[in-house]
Design a protein around this motif. Structure first.
Motif, PDB file in Angstrom:
ATOM      1  N   ASN A 194       0.845  -1.185   0.000  1.00 19.41           N
ATOM      2  CA  ASN A 194       0.000   0.000   0.000  1.00 19.41           C
ATOM      3  C   ASN A 194       0.891   1.249   0.000  1.00 19.41           C
ATOM      4  OD1 ASN A 194      -1.730   2.140   0.639  1.00 19.41           O
ATOM      5  ND2 ASN A 194      -3.013   0.891   1.951  1.00 19.41           N
ATOM      6  N   ASN A 196       0.297   4.144   0.731  1.00 14.96           N
ATOM      7  CA  ASN A 196      -0.036   5.067   1.801  1.00 14.96           C
ATOM      8  C   ASN A 196       0.398   4.559   3.173  1.00 14.96           C
ATOM      9  OD1 ASN A 196      -1.356   6.827  -0.039  1.00 14.96           O
ATOM     10  ND2 ASN A 196      -3.133   5.489  -0.005  1.00 14.96           N
ATOM     11  N   ASN A 322      -1.629   9.248   0.247  1.00 19.58           N
ATOM     12  CA  ASN A 322      -3.011   9.614  -0.069  1.00 19.58           C
ATOM     13  C   ASN A 322      -3.088  11.032  -0.620  1.00 19.58           C
ATOM     14  OD1 ASN A 322      -5.735   8.929  -0.199  1.00 19.58           O
ATOM     15  ND2 ASN A 322      -6.172   9.758   1.843  1.00 19.58           N
ATOM     16  N   SER A 469      -3.862   5.835   4.900  1.00 19.60           N
ATOM     17  CA  SER A 469      -4.819   5.786   3.785  1.00 19.60           C
ATOM     18  C   SER A 469      -6.064   6.607   4.052  1.00 19.60           C
ATOM     19  CB  SER A 469      -5.221   4.332   3.499  1.00 19.60           C
ATOM     20  OG  SER A 469      -4.114   3.568   3.114  1.00 19.60           O
TER      21      SER A 469
END
Length: 553
Positions: A194, A196, A322, A469
């Motif tokens: 991920n 983020n 993000n 996130s």
């Protein structure tokens, strides 16, 4: 420091590989050596009188042989439900063997010993959509267990109710006995890839860069550390026992200065200091300094409590996630060592001197990560004379701080089973960002680096993960553009300091968020701007094309 042979780092890199091994979660881990472990699997007999059985020496076993002859069979051994929906890079491994003599390869080409996965087992193997798991390493010697290898479970088989299954077949003329044990399914948690999510690693690198102490081969140690940094694949590394600026620069040079940056707050020949290494694509270093102005405690000065001046190192960074920028303040500590009572008192005094600073107005709204070599536990102590942790003042303040490593125990060869002395404490501003139970030791270095404790470090790296996130960036962020000004303190009451030396005697202006100019003038030789007359609020300092956002208290 001797000249560095970059071929060593390349060799070490290929041996280690870029890996997220220590972020992996264990989804299924059954030895099958106990009846309880065996009973977690479902046995389905499709045809034939023989079936799967438990053996305390060999695990799950099945044979088409009975009463002096071979029988035709089809039998399934199906795992319990596994939730693979939030995992990636899911792998299966197991140990297996076959016999007796002359029967090891019977039926292999016909597919008698296959492994499958399914996203939704119906209860009937014939009515289930199975996907074969391929590339299984097969036994070649009678009754000699071999590893299946790390087998990829296909993405189409991933679900919240996934299962794996072992299918056995024999005929009325030929058979082999199949034995299976140590079935394990692992995967990367969904946060690993991920963008983020921030991964931070803490590591005492044991006199890195010092020819007088630590591992004998300085070049090998430096290259091992660099290879491990690549393999662990964190965004930030907080390092202790760094000898000097040259050590940090050498690491950055090996890793690649276009991708990596580094800093150290204090330096000297063979001093134990704290440094930082970070990915430039993920992290911006705003500034670094020593927190050297704490109060005396436990009868000693603040400096003496911090090992006679080995002060906590502060690194203000920006992490972009993000499409927003998040300011984080990392405090990298190396507390007084040893388990005697006086050393304990100095650790406690250092903690008592540091916490009021972090509780104060300069830091009490910041996202704080306190990490490093604490040289003691967060619960209890290495010192037998005391039952409380010297960091009890942080741990007891549970509404403002959390010791996310306080319940972890050492899984390396050294001090196995003892609580960690390399720890993380975070402030409440990061409680919602910390990924629960993600903190762990990076034990892969023990297998990847030969003679790790003698060649590299007497400490294992410890990592933690933070997810931004679903977070909203706060207003008091530093500028995240390439036109970054390194300004501090932030928030500020009186004097705003500017770290960059090239900005002496240049014109500056301060504007508010509407773009209205509030103050302008020439930058002083002290590289500071007096903002005491400003009303409380958020402002932007501009020097030419460079700018930085700050909060006036």
């Amino acid at each position: 420091m001797k000249n560095i042979n970059k071929n060593i780092i390349l060799l070490a890199f290929f041996c280690l590989g870029v890996s997220t091994l220590n972020a992996q979660i264990t989804i299924l881990d059954e030895s099958l050596m106990t009846q309880a472990s065996f009973n977690k699997f479902t046995i389905v007999n499709v045809s034939g009188a023989q079936t799967w059985n438990h053996n305390s020496q060999y695990g799950a076993t099945i044979s088409g042989y009975a009463g002096g002859r071979s029988y035709a069979n089809e039998d399934w051994f199906i795992s319990p439900v596994m939730d693979l929906s939030a995992a990636s890079n899911v792998k299966l491994s197991f140990d297996h063997t076959r016999g007796p003599a002359g029967m090891v390869n019977v039926g292999v080409s016909a597919g008698w010993y296959k492994v499958f996965a399914s996203a939704n087992y119906t209860g009937d193997p014939a009515a289930t959509d199975w996907i074969e798991i391929t590339n299984v390493q097969q036994p070649t010697s009678t009754w000699s267990f071999v590893s299946s290898g790390n087998l990829a479970i296909p993405a189409a088989a991933k679900s919240a109710t996934a299962r794996i299954a072992f299918r056995y077949i024999s005929s009325d003329t030929q058979y082999a006995t199949w034995e299976i044990k140590n079935v394990k399914v692992t995967g990367d948690p969904d946060y690993v890839n991920n963008p983020n999510v921030l991964k931070i690693t803490n590591w005492n690198t044991e006199w890195l860069g010092c020819i007088d102490n630590g591992p004998d081969d300085e070049n090998l140690q430096l290259n091992n550390v660099a290879a491990a940094i690549i393999s662990i694949n964190s965004d930030i590394y907080c390092l202790q026992e760094i000898s000097n600026t040259n050590t940090i620069n050498s690491l950055v040079s090996i890793l690649g200065s276009s991708q990596w940056g580094g800093a150290i707050t204090s330096t000297g020949n063979c001093l134990q200091r704290q440094g930082i290494i970070y990915k430039k694509s993920r992290v911006q270093l705003v500034n670094s300094l020593e927190i050297n102005n704490g109060a005396s405690a436990q009868g000693y000065t603040y400096s003496y409590n911090w090992s006679s001046g080995r002060f906590p190192a502060l690194y203000n960074i920006n992490f972009t996630a993000n499409s927003q920028t998040f300011p984080i303040s990392i405090i990298n500590i190396h507390a007084k060592a040893f388990a005697d009572a006086d050393s304990y008192i100095r650790r406690k005094g250092g903690s008592q001197g540091l916490k009021p600073i972090l509780d104060g107005s300069q830091y009490n709204t910041k996202k704080l990560i306190i990490t490093g070599d604490f040289n003691d536990y967060l619960i209890g102590s290495t010192c037998y004379s005391y039952t409380d942790s010297p960091y009890k003042n942080f741990i007891d303040d549970a509404s403002n701080y959390s010791g996310i490593t306080k319940n972890l125990t050492n899984v390396g060869y050294a001090y196995y089973g003892a609580p960690l002395i390399e720890n993380f404490i975070i402030s409440n501003e990061l409680f919602s960002n910390y990924i629960s139970n993600s903190a762990s030791q990076e034990t892969s270095v023990l297998q990847s680096i030969y003679d790790y404790y003698n060649t590299t470090s007497d400490h294992l790296p410890v990592s933690a993960w933070f997810d931004f996130s679903n977070s909203a960036a706060t207003d008091n962020v530093y500028s995240a553009s390439n036109n970054l000004l390194n300004i501090f303190p932030n928030p500020v009451k009186n004097e705003l300091q500017i770290e960059n030396s090239q900005f002496e005697n240049l014109q500056f202006e301060i504007i508010d968020l509407s773009g209205r100019q509030i103050i302008n003038g020439n930058l002083s030789n002290t590289k500071s701007v007096n903002v005491s007359a400003l009303p409380s609020g958020i402002y932007i300092l501009k020097i030419g094309s460079l700018h930085g956002k700050f909060v006036k208290e």
